[in-house]
Design a protein around this motif. Structure first.
Motif, PDB file in Angstrom:
ATOM      1  N   PHE A 159      16.213  -9.650 -12.542  1.00 41.04           N
ATOM      2  CA  PHE A 159      15.151  -8.900 -12.959  1.00 41.04           C
ATOM      3  C   PHE A 159      14.076  -8.201 -12.036  1.00 41.04           C
ATOM      4  CE2 PHE A 159      16.498 -11.040 -16.811  1.00 41.04           C
ATOM      5  CZ  PHE A 159      17.023 -10.065 -17.751  1.00 41.04           C
ATOM      6  N   LEU A 160      13.517  -9.124 -11.148  1.00 41.23           N
ATOM      7  CA  LEU A 160      12.475  -8.888 -10.420  1.00 41.23           C
ATOM      8  C   LEU A 160      13.033  -7.693  -9.245  1.00 41.23           C
ATOM      9  CD1 LEU A 160      10.934 -12.372  -9.659  1.00 41.23           C
ATOM     10  CD2 LEU A 160      10.100 -10.335 -11.048  1.00 41.23           C
ATOM     11  N   GLU A 161      14.289  -7.908  -9.002  1.00 36.15           N
ATOM     12  CA  GLU A 161      14.977  -6.928  -7.763  1.00 36.15           C
ATOM     13  C   GLU A 161      14.847  -5.652  -8.301  1.00 36.15           C
ATOM     14  OE1 GLU A 161      18.302  -7.911  -5.088  1.00 36.15           O
ATOM     15  OE2 GLU A 161      18.295  -9.758  -6.480  1.00 36.15           O
ATOM     16  N   GLN A 162      15.307  -5.461  -9.678  1.00 44.49           N
ATOM     17  CA  GLN A 162      15.479  -4.301 -10.306  1.00 44.49           C
ATOM     18  C   GLN A 162      14.211  -3.654 -10.792  1.00 44.49           C
ATOM     19  OE1 GLN A 162      19.251  -4.005 -12.416  1.00 44.49           O
ATOM     20  NE2 GLN A 162      19.277  -6.323 -12.293  1.00 44.49           N
ATOM     21  N   GLY A 163      13.090  -4.183 -10.461  1.00 47.42           N
ATOM     22  CA  GLY A 163      11.669  -3.650 -10.913  1.00 47.42           C
ATOM     23  C   GLY A 163      11.112  -4.137 -11.920  1.00 47.42           C
ATOM     24  N   PHE A 164      11.685  -5.304 -12.613  1.00 43.94           N
ATOM     25  CA  PHE A 164      10.910  -5.758 -13.896  1.00 43.94           C
ATOM     26  C   PHE A 164      10.509  -6.802 -14.034  1.00 43.94           C
ATOM     27  CE2 PHE A 164      14.165  -2.136 -14.846  1.00 43.94           C
ATOM     28  CZ  PHE A 164      13.400  -1.551 -15.668  1.00 43.94           C
ATOM     29  N   PRO A 165       9.229  -7.258 -14.315  1.00 46.19           N
ATOM     30  CA  PRO A 165       8.439  -8.523 -14.177  1.00 46.19           C
ATOM     31  C   PRO A 165       9.055  -9.399 -15.214  1.00 46.19           C
ATOM     32  CG  PRO A 165       7.090  -6.885 -15.509  1.00 46.19           C
ATOM     33  CD  PRO A 165       8.387  -5.999 -15.185  1.00 46.19           C
ATOM     34  N   VAL A 166      10.312  -9.795 -15.108  1.00 42.88           N
ATOM     35  CA  VAL A 166      10.703 -10.698 -15.919  1.00 42.88           C
ATOM     36  C   VAL A 166      11.357 -12.118 -15.269  1.00 42.88           C
ATOM     37  CG1 VAL A 166      12.619 -11.239 -17.784  1.00 42.88           C
ATOM     38  CG2 VAL A 166      11.447  -9.143 -17.770  1.00 42.88           C
ATOM     39  N   GLU A 167      10.618 -13.239 -15.362  1.00 45.56           N
ATOM     40  CA  GLU A 167      11.077 -14.272 -14.446  1.00 45.56           C
ATOM     41  C   GLU A 167      10.924 -15.644 -15.509  1.00 45.56           C
ATOM     42  OE1 GLU A 167       9.514 -17.119 -10.863  1.00 45.56           O
ATOM     43  OE2 GLU A 167       8.786 -15.004 -11.049  1.00 45.56           O
ATOM     44  N   ALA A 168      12.128 -16.269 -15.377  1.00 44.99           N
ATOM     45  CA  ALA A 168      11.907 -17.569 -16.116  1.00 44.99           C
ATOM     46  C   ALA A 168      13.056 -18.353 -15.825  1.00 44.99           C
ATOM     47  CB  ALA A 168      12.007 -17.403 -17.613  1.00 44.99           C
TER      48      ALA A 168
END
Length: 330
Positions: free
Chosen positions: A245-254
């Motif tokens: 998600f982070l690589e694709q520009g979205f602040p979703v990490e878990a």
């Protein structure tokens, strides 16, 4: 009754007696010595977590020489299983294995959950960690990355439905975060575990799903599901071609994890013995290929480290859950 435990164990052989005595001290036994140990898993059979629980059960049975059975107490986002363990006597004969969501997120949105993760259970060990992922149905969604999926949902809102392993789960709140960041309408369809959702996506009855990566890997290899994003800081070793998600520009990490717990006030001698056996179970060379196939990394911990990780995640998820406005029954 307690005076007869030693001779009975001796009759079964020295190795069994030593293993059993290390786990159950005379002062800790509150159940008959021949009662099976039950591992409760709060989701459907056949999932990656269910397989993990059975790997642990097999190892425990081999080491202890005692019957260890897995029971799938499905329902209410694992609450049924958790309440059973909460109310069990602290003798080590009823334990819980499950994902982090019910122990870190559920009490944040459900004031009637009926349990307190910090006081109603004894942490034993974290067992494995894993990433989450978005998988789409190739029959319905031609998108190969998040940007394409988002554009598709904006043009065809009916494709915004996604499956989760349960309302209020980690994947549910990850999707809420993604929808807010992408400014799209994603509508959850909650299942009892990942497998029913997976079946509907593979059959082309549901556009996409957000679940543990481990529950999507095999179908992705078969070409009946396409994974378009994973949730770690870095790409998963189990899906190295899929950007995060982070690589694709979205602040979703878990990261997700599975861990083992017993009832509150489980004696330290029992906890330490179980911690060691469970660590041996998931780090055994003969199960490495099975865990790899499930997308699991062995990450056993001390009971104290598990308690600290649990507290940290509760604090991290609290503002996200509050901002979502989600409540039990929504």
């Amino acid at each position: 009754m307690m005076r007869n435990v030693g001779p009975a164990l001796a009759g079964l052989g020295l190795a069994f007696g030593l293993a059993f005595s290390l786990l159950f001290t005379p002062t800790a036994i509150a159940q008959p010595a021949n009662q099976p140990i039950r591992l409760l898993f709060g989701f459907a059979a056949g999932s990656a977590g269910d397989t993990l629980t059975r790997i642990v059960a097999d190892r425990m049975q081999s080491v202890l020489g005692q019957s260890v059975v897995v029971e799938n107490r499905v329902g209410a986002s694992a609450r049924i299983a958790l309440l059973a363990v909460k109310n069990a006597p602290p003798d080590g004969t009823l334990l819980y294995i499950g994902p982090n969501g019910p122990m870190t997120i559920t009490p944040l949105y459900d004031s009637n959950a009926g349990y307190d993760p910090a006081t109603d259970f004894t942490p034993i060990s974290q067992l494995v960690t894993f990433e989450f992922s978005i998988g789409v149905s190739p029959k319905l969604v031609p998108a190969r990355n998040l940007a394409e999926m988002i554009a598709l949902v904006k043009s065809r809102p009916e494709l915004g439905s996604y499956g989760t392993p349960g309302g209020g789960s980690n994947p549910h709140f990850m999707a809420i975060s993604l929808a807010a960041a992408a400014k799209i309408d994603l509508r959850p369809v909650h299942y009892r575990g990942s497998i029913p959702a997976l079946n509907d996506v593979v059959a082309g009855q549901l556009p996409m799903m957000v679940t543990p990566l481990s529950d999507q890997i095999e179908q992705a290899k078969a070409g009946s599901l396409r994974i378009i994003a994973t949730s770690g800081k870095e790409r998963s070793i189990f899906a190295p071609d899929v950007p995060t998600f982070l690589e694709q520009g979205f602040p979703v990490e878990a990261l997700g994890w599975y861990a083992a717990y017993g009832p509150a006030k489980l004696p330290r001698a029992i906890v330490e013995r179980l911690n060691r056996i469970m660590a041996e179970a998931v780090r055994a060379p003969e199960v490495k290929d099975r865990l790899d196939a499930l997308g699991f990394k062995p990450t056993t911990t001390s009971p104290e480290a598990l308690a600290e990780q649990q507290k940290k995640e509760i604090d991290d998820w609290r503002p996200i859950v509050k901002a979502s406005g989600f409540r039990a029954g929504d």
